[in-house]
Scaffold this active site. Structure first.
Site, short mmCIF file in Angstrom:
data_model
loop_
_atom_site.label_atom_id
_atom_site.label_comp_id
_atom_site.label_asym_id
_atom_site.label_seq_id
_atom_site.Cartn_x
_atom_site.Cartn_y
_atom_site.Cartn_z
N GLU A 253 -6.69 1.85 -93.63
CA GLU A 253 -7.11 2.97 -94.85
C GLU A 253 -8.49 3.48 -94.40
O GLU A 253 -9.63 2.88 -94.46
CB GLU A 253 -7.09 2.33 -96.05
CG GLU A 253 -7.05 3.24 -97.17
CD GLU A 253 -8.03 4.21 -97.58
OE1 GLU A 253 -8.41 5.24 -97.17
OE2 GLU A 253 -9.02 3.43 -98.38
N CYS A 287 -13.79 7.83 -99.81
CA CYS A 287 -12.68 8.30 -98.94
C CYS A 287 -12.13 9.46 -99.62
O CYS A 287 -11.40 10.42 -98.82
CB CYS A 287 -11.84 7.27 -98.21
SG CYS A 287 -10.88 6.30 -99.51
#
Length: 487
Positions: A253, A287
């Site tokens: 991720e 993110c």
């Protein structure tokens, strides 16, 4: 209520089922808002990884063989402990990660939910019955992978650790966790103490703070079969390459440069509030941050003005001692990178509408308008409180701008016509889509992950994704008599 962190048992120590000195140099725990050293944690070495994995291998078989009710009970107890000790944990999140109180509260809330949802995984059916053209029983079953390595970042240290740790444990695995050394207490020590108090048997969870050498040792260790990594795309690429050479799964991720597309006719004030949260929440160190504001030309000027007003009004300061909206960036390196991207974008033709200044690690929320799509703050992931705005006139232009990006994590679309927004989203590949909301959102029950430079297609979260991540599928057949062959 158990006081998790007030006793010094964890100071200058690593955790491998008990608190022991690491073989590396102790690591300081620094408060970014003040530069003050709050404590020390033990520093790990690859030797500590070897010891931890050996303990994990020894403990995992018994753990997997226990009744599912025992595993579920420990996960539920862990969730309860996150709730009962939320205030103490949140103080560390605020001071060590630089997050405001609301962000700290989100971390403990999501952590408890991750544990509660993971507890249900323990009771999930083993597999499914399959058809066979032969007269035999045929079925598939899910079995634990064994030992899972988790490598977590600094920005949401609890959430981005527990979302892999909890389901991996619930499904019968052991876990070795490497938290970011900048947030080793809330991203590592907290989890160790929670599961220690919840009654997790020794050896099933280890916490080893350290640098890249610890992550590399986890990836190459032959008894660690799955890696769950959250972090930068550059680091993820290196981990993916290394995992591939060692023929093990890596769930990556990674970063994001997420588009917030604002269509004509929207309520500009509401849109600016949404955009401000998406870009400035936790100083933009997420993110999923809204990193590219792609705004229809009919509302662009008003939107930019409103967003700049929001930015100018947001208080920035020490979240432990002040009521602020933004705290400090994590360290000087990150601050200097953010500022260099802002100044380079201004040099490239962007106009500074708000912010662009800092004091110590406190960076003002920044709005850039008239931003060329090639400008660094638009083309790159900033990981700071910066909102770059560019405009479009047609939907095809908006789609082209949104798709002119290597990342594919999250997308927000603001529109008076939700179905039109949904049709637009179908033309922009991304892992997450939010209609009439900004780009930052996550829940324990959803399969989280991105495409392109944002990840390798692996997902963590939700029933199916967690089963795929932390178990192997085994095919089994059984028949009542020995098989007969013509050999």
């Amino acid at each position: 209520m158990t006081e998790l962190l007030s006793t010094p048992v964890w100071e200058s120590a690593v955790y491998d089922g008990s608190w022991v000195p690491g073989h590396g140099t102790d690591l300081p725990v620094i408060e970014p808002a003040t530069g003050k050293q709050l404590s020390t944690v033990g520093g790990a070495t690859p030797q500590d990884v070897d010891f931890a994995v050996a303990k994990a291998v020894s403990a995992q078989k018994d753990w997997a063989a226990r009744p599912y009710t025992e595993r579920a009970a420990i996960l539920r107890k862990a969730g309860q402990l996150f709730e009962e000790n939320a205030e103490e944990i949140q103080q560390w999140v605020i001071r060590e990660s630089g997050g405001i109180g609301a962000k700290a509260g989100l971390e403990t809330h999501v952590a408890s939910e991750e544990c509660y949802n993971a507890s249900a995984l323990a009771a999930h059916p083993h597999g499914e019955m399959l058809r066979s053209e032969q007269q035999r029983m045929s079925f598939s079953r899910r079995i634990p992978v064994g030992v899972v390595g988790v490598i977590a970042p600094f920005n949401f240290p609890i959430i981005l650790s527990i979302r892999a740790v909890a389901p991996a444990l619930a499904l019968g695995n052991a876990v070795v966790l490497k938290p970011d050394p900048r947030t080793a207490v809330c991203g590592g020590v907290v989890l160790a103490r929670i599961f220690e108090e919840a009654g997790l048997p020794p050896g099933l969870l280890s916490v080893l703070p350290g640098g890249a050498e610890i992550g590399e040792a986890l990836v190459v260790h032959p008894r660690v079969r799955v890696i769950a990594f959250t972090g930068s795309t550059g680091a993820g690429r290196a981990i993916g390459e290394l995992a591939g050479r060692h023929l093990k799964r890596a769930h990556l991720e990674l970063g994001g440069n997420n588009a917030l597309v604002i269509l004509e006719g929207v309520d500009v004030e509401k849109a600016a509030s949404i955009g401000a949260f998406g870009s400035f929440m936790h100083q933009g160190q997420i993110c999923m941050t809204s990193g590219r504001h792609i705004v229809h030309e009919s509302v662009a000027a008003d939107y930019a003005e409103a967003l700049a007003e929001h930015a100018d009004k947001l208080p920035v300061g020490d979240p432990f001692t002040e009521q602020v909206a933004l705290g400090p960036l994590i360290d000087e390196k990150q601050r200097d990178r953010v500022h260099s991207l802002v100044t380079a974008s201004i040099d490239a033709g962007a106009r500074l509408a708000a912010g662009g200044t800092y004091e110590d690690l406190f960076y003002r929320p920044t709005v850039l308008t008239d931003v060329p799509t090639s400008a660094p703050a638009f083309a790159d992931e900033v990981f700071g409180p910066v909102a770059p705005i560019t405009t479009f006139s047609t939907l095809d232009q908006a789609i082209a701008i949104a798709n002119d990006c290597d990342y594919g994590l999250s997308l927000g679309i603001l529109s008076n016509d939700a179905m039109r927004a949904l049709e637009l989203a179908e033309r922009i590949p991304t892992g997450l889509v939010h209609i009439n909301d900004q780009t930052v959102a996550d829940e324990a029950v959803i399969p989280f992950g991105g495409t392109g430079f944002s990840g390798n297609g692996g997902r963590v979260g939700g029933l199916g994704a967690n089963l795929e991540a932390f178990t192997e599928t085994q095919w089994v057949t059984a028949q009542s008599a020995l098989a007969t062959y013509p050999f």
